[in-house]
Design an enzyme around this catalytic site. Structure first.
Site, mmCIF file in Angstrom:
data_model
loop_
_atom_site.group_PDB
_atom_site.id
_atom_site.type_symbol
_atom_site.label_atom_id
_atom_site.label_comp_id
_atom_site.label_asym_id
_atom_site.label_seq_id
_atom_site.Cartn_x
_atom_site.Cartn_y
_atom_site.Cartn_z
ATOM 1 N N GLY A 187 41.090 6.694 14.845
ATOM 2 C CA GLY A 187 41.286 6.216 16.205
ATOM 3 C C GLY A 187 39.970 6.306 16.952
ATOM 4 O O GLY A 187 39.087 7.098 16.593
ATOM 5 N N GLN A 238 34.804 7.228 24.315
ATOM 6 C CA GLN A 238 33.975 7.732 23.220
ATOM 7 C C GLN A 238 32.791 6.820 22.915
ATOM 8 O O GLN A 238 31.898 7.215 22.184
ATOM 9 C CB GLN A 238 34.822 7.923 21.953
ATOM 10 C CG GLN A 238 35.871 9.015 22.104
ATOM 11 C CD GLN A 238 36.627 9.174 20.824
ATOM 12 O OE1 GLN A 238 37.572 8.441 20.552
ATOM 13 N NE2 GLN A 238 36.192 10.123 20.014
ATOM 14 N N CYS A 282 37.943 15.331 16.063
ATOM 15 C CA CYS A 282 37.583 14.289 17.007
ATOM 16 C C CYS A 282 36.140 13.865 16.746
ATOM 17 O O CYS A 282 35.271 14.714 16.561
ATOM 18 C CB CYS A 282 37.728 14.820 18.438
ATOM 19 S SG CYS A 282 37.297 13.639 19.708
ATOM 20 N N LEU A 283 35.892 12.559 16.749
ATOM 21 C CA LEU A 283 34.539 12.060 16.514
ATOM 22 C C LEU A 283 33.561 12.546 17.579
ATOM 23 O O LEU A 283 32.374 12.697 17.303
ATOM 24 C CB LEU A 283 34.534 10.525 16.457
ATOM 25 C CG LEU A 283 35.325 9.901 15.307
ATOM 26 C CD1 LEU A 283 35.371 8.391 15.440
ATOM 27 C CD2 LEU A 283 34.750 10.317 13.965
ATOM 28 N N HIS A 308 46.447 11.581 20.920
ATOM 29 C CA HIS A 308 45.061 12.061 20.924
ATOM 30 C C HIS A 308 44.153 11.042 21.624
ATOM 31 O O HIS A 308 43.360 11.406 22.502
ATOM 32 C CB HIS A 308 44.596 12.293 19.485
ATOM 33 C CG HIS A 308 43.185 12.738 19.357
ATOM 34 N ND1 HIS A 308 42.840 14.019 18.969
ATOM 35 C CD2 HIS A 308 42.007 12.082 19.558
ATOM 36 C CE1 HIS A 308 41.517 14.123 18.946
ATOM 37 N NE2 HIS A 308 40.985 12.955 19.301
ATOM 38 N N GLU A 309 44.269 9.765 21.253
ATOM 39 C CA GLU A 309 43.421 8.735 21.851
ATOM 40 C C GLU A 309 43.793 8.498 23.314
ATOM 41 O O GLU A 309 42.915 8.291 24.157
ATOM 42 C CB GLU A 309 43.485 7.437 21.044
ATOM 43 C CG GLU A 309 43.034 7.560 19.603
ATOM 44 C CD GLU A 309 41.661 8.191 19.418
ATOM 45 O OE1 GLU A 309 40.789 8.040 20.298
ATOM 46 O OE2 GLU A 309 41.459 8.851 18.385
ATOM 47 N N HIS A 323 42.124 10.799 25.633
ATOM 48 C CA HIS A 323 40.748 10.414 25.987
ATOM 49 C C HIS A 323 40.728 9.552 27.248
ATOM 50 O O HIS A 323 39.825 9.679 28.075
ATOM 51 C CB HIS A 323 40.080 9.643 24.844
ATOM 52 C CG HIS A 323 39.499 10.511 23.781
ATOM 53 N ND1 HIS A 323 38.482 11.410 24.012
ATOM 54 C CD2 HIS A 323 39.781 10.604 22.457
ATOM 55 C CE1 HIS A 323 38.167 12.020 22.887
ATOM 56 N NE2 HIS A 323 38.941 11.553 21.917
#
Length: 192
Positions: free
Chosen positions: A45, A50, A106-107, A148-149, A152
């Site tokens: 994702g 991000q 997480c990236l 999760h996304e 953000h």
């Protein structure tokens, strides 16, 4: 084009994002770049904050999880085969089911993974890349990735779910991430 991922510590990761309209400039190119960036970074994702955009937009591909599952995990999640989808202007309507734990990463917070509790199901309103409206229920690992996304776009990170002591124990690693002291396989953008 592969875009740099915004690292922990950047203000955009703590911003509540704005809805967009169909005339958002270069949206198709942005989506193409987000998919390419997500796959190049080995993510499932990616949310617009991000990549340094304060808009309510994220992409997910939970199909990858099922395609790369270990034998012991087969049949574990009820949402097989997963989904690959664009979510624009998403707003959660409700959560359902029991909370369950999963080891998330997480990236934007590389090399940190923690067990996070989230509800099994989520219902959200969103529009797709053609601005067609949807109200849909998601379950299992797909619901988790969406939550999760979605977080953000609300200025929230998965580490916000940790107990204060655990978060304090991770502070040194978080500081290293924000200062760019990690060697990664993908490009990062750091707060100035």
């Amino acid at each position: 084009m592969i875009l740099p991922i915004v690292a922990y510590g950047a203000p955009v990761l703590r911003k509540v994002c704005a809805d967009i309209t169909p005339d958002f400039p270069n949206l198709n190119k942005l989506l193409e770049d987000m998919w390419e960036t997500m796959y190049a970074s080995n993510g499932v994702g990616l949310a617009a904050p991000q990549i340094n955009k304060g808009i309510r937009l994220f992409v997910i591909d939970s199909q990858q999880i099922f395609e790369n599952q270990d034998e012991e995990d087969k049949g574990k999640y009820p949402d097989k085969p997963g989904v690959k989808r664009v979510f624009i202007n998403a707003h959660i309507k409700e959560f359902d089911g029991d909370d369950w734990s999963y080891n998330e990463g997480c990236l934007s917070i590389p090399k940190i993974r923690e067990d996070i509790m989230r509800p099994e199901e989520v219902v959200l309103d969103y529009v797709d890349e053609n601005f067609q409206p949807h109200t849909e229920r998601f379950v299992g690992i797909t619901a988790r990735i969406i939550q999760h996304e979605y977080d953000h776009t609300e200025g929230k990170l998965f580490i916000d779910y940790l107990k204060p002591l655990r978060k304090k124990m991770l502070q040194g690693k978080l500081n290293d991430i924000s200062k760019g002291k990690l060697k990664l396989d993908y490009k990062m953008m750091y707060a100035k």
